[in-house]
Design an enzyme around this catalytic site. Structure first.
Site, mmCIF file in Angstrom:
data_model
loop_
_atom_site.group_PDB
_atom_site.id
_atom_site.type_symbol
_atom_site.label_atom_id
_atom_site.label_comp_id
_atom_site.label_asym_id
_atom_site.label_seq_id
_atom_site.Cartn_x
_atom_site.Cartn_y
_atom_site.Cartn_z
ATOM 1 C CD1 TRP A 162 -2.217 -1.474 -5.578
ATOM 2 C CD2 TRP A 162 -0.345 -2.680 -5.665
ATOM 3 N NE1 TRP A 162 -1.466 -1.160 -4.471
ATOM 4 C CE2 TRP A 162 -0.310 -1.896 -4.496
ATOM 5 C CE3 TRP A 162 0.740 -3.524 -5.924
ATOM 6 C CZ2 TRP A 162 0.744 -1.912 -3.591
ATOM 7 C CZ3 TRP A 162 1.795 -3.548 -5.021
ATOM 8 C CH2 TRP A 162 1.793 -2.754 -3.878
ATOM 9 C CE LYS A 186 -12.003 -0.014 -8.157
ATOM 10 N NZ LYS A 186 -10.545 0.339 -8.344
ATOM 11 C CD GLU A 261 -8.883 -13.713 1.640
ATOM 12 O OE1 GLU A 261 -7.894 -13.621 2.382
ATOM 13 O OE2 GLU A 261 -9.622 -14.713 1.628
ATOM 14 C CB CYS A 295 -1.539 -10.212 1.610
ATOM 15 S SG CYS A 295 -1.813 -11.727 0.691
ATOM 16 C CD GLU A 392 0.064 -5.319 4.599
ATOM 17 O OE1 GLU A 392 -0.816 -4.452 4.388
ATOM 18 O OE2 GLU A 392 -0.042 -6.496 4.203
HETATM 19 P P1 NAD Z 1 -6.415 -0.854 -1.353
HETATM 20 O O1 NAD Z 1 -7.202 -1.157 -0.132
HETATM 21 O O2 NAD Z 1 -5.847 0.492 -1.512
HETATM 22 O O3 NAD Z 1 -7.290 -1.122 -2.665
HETATM 23 C C1 NAD Z 1 -7.896 -2.366 -2.968
HETATM 24 C C2 NAD Z 1 -9.062 -2.143 -3.914
HETATM 25 O O4 NAD Z 1 -10.092 -1.423 -3.238
HETATM 26 C C3 NAD Z 1 -8.712 -1.317 -5.149
HETATM 27 O O5 NAD Z 1 -9.441 -1.816 -6.256
HETATM 28 C C4 NAD Z 1 -9.199 0.075 -4.778
HETATM 29 O O6 NAD Z 1 -9.506 0.872 -5.891
HETATM 30 C C5 NAD Z 1 -10.459 -0.264 -3.989
HETATM 31 N N1 NAD Z 1 -10.900 0.776 -3.064
HETATM 32 C C6 NAD Z 1 -10.141 1.704 -2.428
HETATM 33 N N2 NAD Z 1 -10.923 2.510 -1.666
HETATM 34 C C7 NAD Z 1 -12.204 2.073 -1.824
HETATM 35 C C8 NAD Z 1 -13.463 2.484 -1.306
HETATM 36 N N3 NAD Z 1 -13.578 3.511 -0.462
HETATM 37 N N4 NAD Z 1 -14.561 1.789 -1.668
HETATM 38 C C9 NAD Z 1 -14.461 0.749 -2.507
HETATM 39 N N5 NAD Z 1 -13.302 0.333 -3.045
HETATM 40 C C10 NAD Z 1 -12.182 0.970 -2.701
HETATM 41 O O7 NAD Z 1 -5.282 -1.977 -1.401
HETATM 42 P P2 NAD Z 1 -4.041 -2.053 -2.391
HETATM 43 O O8 NAD Z 1 -3.075 -0.990 -2.018
HETATM 44 O O9 NAD Z 1 -4.532 -2.138 -3.793
HETATM 45 O O10 NAD Z 1 -3.440 -3.489 -2.019
HETATM 46 C C11 NAD Z 1 -2.504 -3.688 -1.001
HETATM 47 C C12 NAD Z 1 -3.166 -4.296 0.211
HETATM 48 O O11 NAD Z 1 -3.842 -5.483 -0.165
HETATM 49 C C13 NAD Z 1 -2.179 -4.723 1.277
HETATM 50 O O12 NAD Z 1 -2.637 -4.313 2.545
HETATM 51 C C14 NAD Z 1 -2.188 -6.231 1.202
HETATM 52 O O13 NAD Z 1 -1.844 -6.891 2.385
HETATM 53 C C15 NAD Z 1 -3.574 -6.509 0.780
HETATM 54 N N6 NAD Z 1 -3.650 -7.822 0.131
HETATM 55 C C16 NAD Z 1 -4.306 -8.834 0.755
HETATM 56 C C17 NAD Z 1 -4.339 -10.093 0.181
HETATM 57 C C18 NAD Z 1 -5.049 -11.237 0.838
HETATM 58 O O14 NAD Z 1 -5.417 -12.183 0.137
HETATM 59 N N7 NAD Z 1 -5.264 -11.229 2.136
HETATM 60 C C19 NAD Z 1 -3.712 -10.317 -1.036
HETATM 61 C C20 NAD Z 1 -3.044 -9.259 -1.632
HETATM 62 C C21 NAD Z 1 -3.034 -8.007 -1.051
#
Ligand code: NAD
Length: 500
Positions: A162, A186, A261, A295, A392
């Site tokens: 997000w 998604k 990522e 991140c 984190e």
């Molecule tokens: P999240 O893991 O909660 O969700 C990410 C996505 O995965 C969302 O679209 C969510 O709906 C989906 N998702 C959740 N559970 C799932 C499942 N069981 N199966 C399939 N899809 C599923 O992450 P978030 O809270 O949206 O984002 C924050 C995290 O993202 C932080 O840990 C941050 O470090 C990381 N992030 C990484 C990068 C990078 O490039 N390395 C960039 C930005 C954010």
């Protein structure tokens, strides 16, 4: 457009899934609210997509890649459509950025910068589409001609977080489309609107139906259905390491290719020979920009003990002076936290750090700027084995750790499960190179922080992920290499029971 003219006062905007070039209602008829974290009010509704919607979208993507016009289009023609997508994002940057701010509460200055830069991914990878060349291998076997070709991996499922929804679309979908793939996205259930607005632009650019599809909804429903779908060949994911690991395991069942990522706990390391004005500004940018919801946050500030008191004092002053408030205003430095679970998580970590014995020297709780605001918070006297140094937080919470010499800085810097990024502040060129080599991180910034480019590979080592986005190599995340051997001899076959 993606929005519904039949919007209501309670739901000023209504979005639909984008499948096979059309906006469609969710198969199950269910919807989710999208909340503006600054105003703390629902501003839109998005489909609560299900496996049926994912199935429809994957079928459309598969058709596009096999029998649709995308399959027959030359790579040069694909590149032209991609460049038109870039032009349309540029023309709509301000509108798209405002929608992202509405959904995630990040600063307009930050989101507008991202949206204005976003087209470069489409120009760069659009230009790369017709430069994906195989090679003729000067093969060591007599009477054989051998060459390689690169083919699209298949339908790509893209799952995004997000914090920067449309930048992730550029990072994933531009190389995927350059490779000739079709995608089903998604987006995060908290911030889906901008991805659906972007979908309308792909249609306007002339991208054939089914090449870019969006199914919104919950991770455990639409997200899991995409990861499980037998006709999806590759999952590219940005999100938390916990979800990433679950997806990695799940994807293994159908042998999908996976790029991840994930999170980070990046060390931002200030040596006594640094330009302190630049280093302190870099430390602030590392942790308080984007309200720490990035991140690559430099959430562990390692400061050489000889300058620790001075650096700490200057940081506290900057944290106290930060302007907290409306993310749309250009003078605001810190906006709200995007989601209620994230807000609670940040406050929990502040309590954990206090209980562990870290010394709170700035902030330390909710801000009175509004319901989802947290004060910029600084802890010092942090030990690297504390949870505040290892886990984190994804919020404006800085952990300051002292060190005596370069070897100790490297040891502490690398002593986490993550390896996404690191910062080094020094005027010693030899030290800059030694640190860049010694730190186990996908990106090392020296005398700068949070710099990204479409040309520069980005990704994590260790638990921060798998694969790289951006840069020429990113297109290979969406390609399979095929080796072709042609026997040019008319001679009788040799012994069939031995390897040639
Ligand atoms: P999240 O893991 O909660 O969700 C990410 C996505 O995965 C969302 O679209 C969510 O709906 C989906 N998702 C959740 N559970 C799932 C499942 N069981 N199966 C399939 N899809 C599923 O992450 P978030 O809270 O949206 O984002 C924050 C995290 O993202 C932080 O840990 C941050 O470090 C990381 N992030 C990484 C990068 C990078 O490039 N390395 C960039 C930005 C954010």
């Amino acid at each position: 457009m993606a929005t519904d003219p039949a919007r209501t006062a309670a739901h000023p905007a209504v979005y639909r899934n984008f499948i096979d070039g059309a906006f469609v209602d969710p198969a199950g008829g269910a919807w989710l609210d999208s909340t503006d974290p600054y105003r703390n009010e629902v501003w839109a509704r998005i489909p609560r997509g299900s496996a049926a919607d994912v199935d429809r979208a994957v079928a459309a993507a598969r058709r596009a890649m096999t029998t649709g016009p995308w399959a027959g289009m030359s790579p040069s023609a694909r590149g032209k459509v991609m460049r038109r997508i870039g032009d349309l994002v540029a023309a709509n940057a301000e509108r798209l950025a405002a929608i992202e701010v509405r959904d995630n509460g990040k600063l307009m200055t930050e989101m507008l910068g991202q949206l204005r830069y976003h087209p470069e991914w489409w120009y760069y990878f659009g230009g790369l589409a017709d430069k994906i060349e195989g090679g003729v291998v000067p093969i060591d076997k007599p009477d054989h001609f051998a060459f390689t070709t690169h083919e699209p991996v298949g339908v790509v499922g893209a799952l995004t977080a997000w914090n920067s929804p449309l930048i992730f679309i550029a990072w994933k979908c531009a190389p995927a489309l350059a490779a000739g793939c079709a995608v089903v996205v998604k987006p995060s259930e908290f911030t889906s609107a901008s991805t659906l607005e972007f979908a309308a632009l792909t249609r306007e650019a002339g991208l054939p139906d089914g090449v870019f599809n969006v199914v919104t909804g919950l991770g455990a429903e639409a997200g899991a259905a995409l990861v499980d779908h037998p006709d999806v060949a590759k999952i590219t994911f940005t999100g938390s390491d916990a979800t990433g690991k679950r997806i990695y395991q799940q994807a293994a069942k159908s042998m999908k290719r996976v790029s991840l990522e994930l999170g980070g706990k990046s060390p931002n390391i200030i040596f006594e020979d640094a330009d302190l004005d630049a280093a302190v500004a870099g430390a602030v940018s590392g942790i308080f920009a984007a309200t720490g919801q990035t991140c690559i946050a430099g959430s562990r500030l390692l400061v050489q003990n000889s300058i620790r008191a001075e650096v700490t004092e200057r940081l506290v002053e900057m944290a106290r002076g930060a302007r907290i408030g409306d993310p749309m205003l250009p003078e605001t430095n810190i906006g709200p936290v995007t989601t209620p679970p994230q807000y609670r998580k940040i406050l929990d970590y502040i309590e954990i750090a206090k209980a562990e014995g870290a010394r709170l020297i700035a902030g330390g709780g909710p801000s009175d700027a509004g319901p989802n605001f947290v004060q910029p918070t600084i802890f010092t006297d942090v030990r690297n084995d504390m949870r505040i140094a290892q886990e984190e937080v994804f919020g404006p919470v800085l952990a300051i750790i002292g060190f005596d010499d370069e070897a100790e800085a490297v040891r502490i810097g690398n002593d986490v499960i993550y390896g996404l990024a690191a910062g080094v502040w020094t005027q010693n060129i030899g030290r800059a190179h030694r640190m860049a080599r010694a730190l186990r991180a996908g990106t090392v910034w020296v005398n700068t922080y949070r710099a990204v480019s479409y040309m520069m590979p980005f990704g994590g080592m260790k638990h921060s992920g798998l694969g790289r986005e951006s840069g020429i190599g990113a297109v290979h995340e969406y390609l399979e290499t095929k080796s072709v051997w042609i026997n040019t001899s008319d001679a009788a076959p040799g012994n069939p029971f031995v390897l040639r």
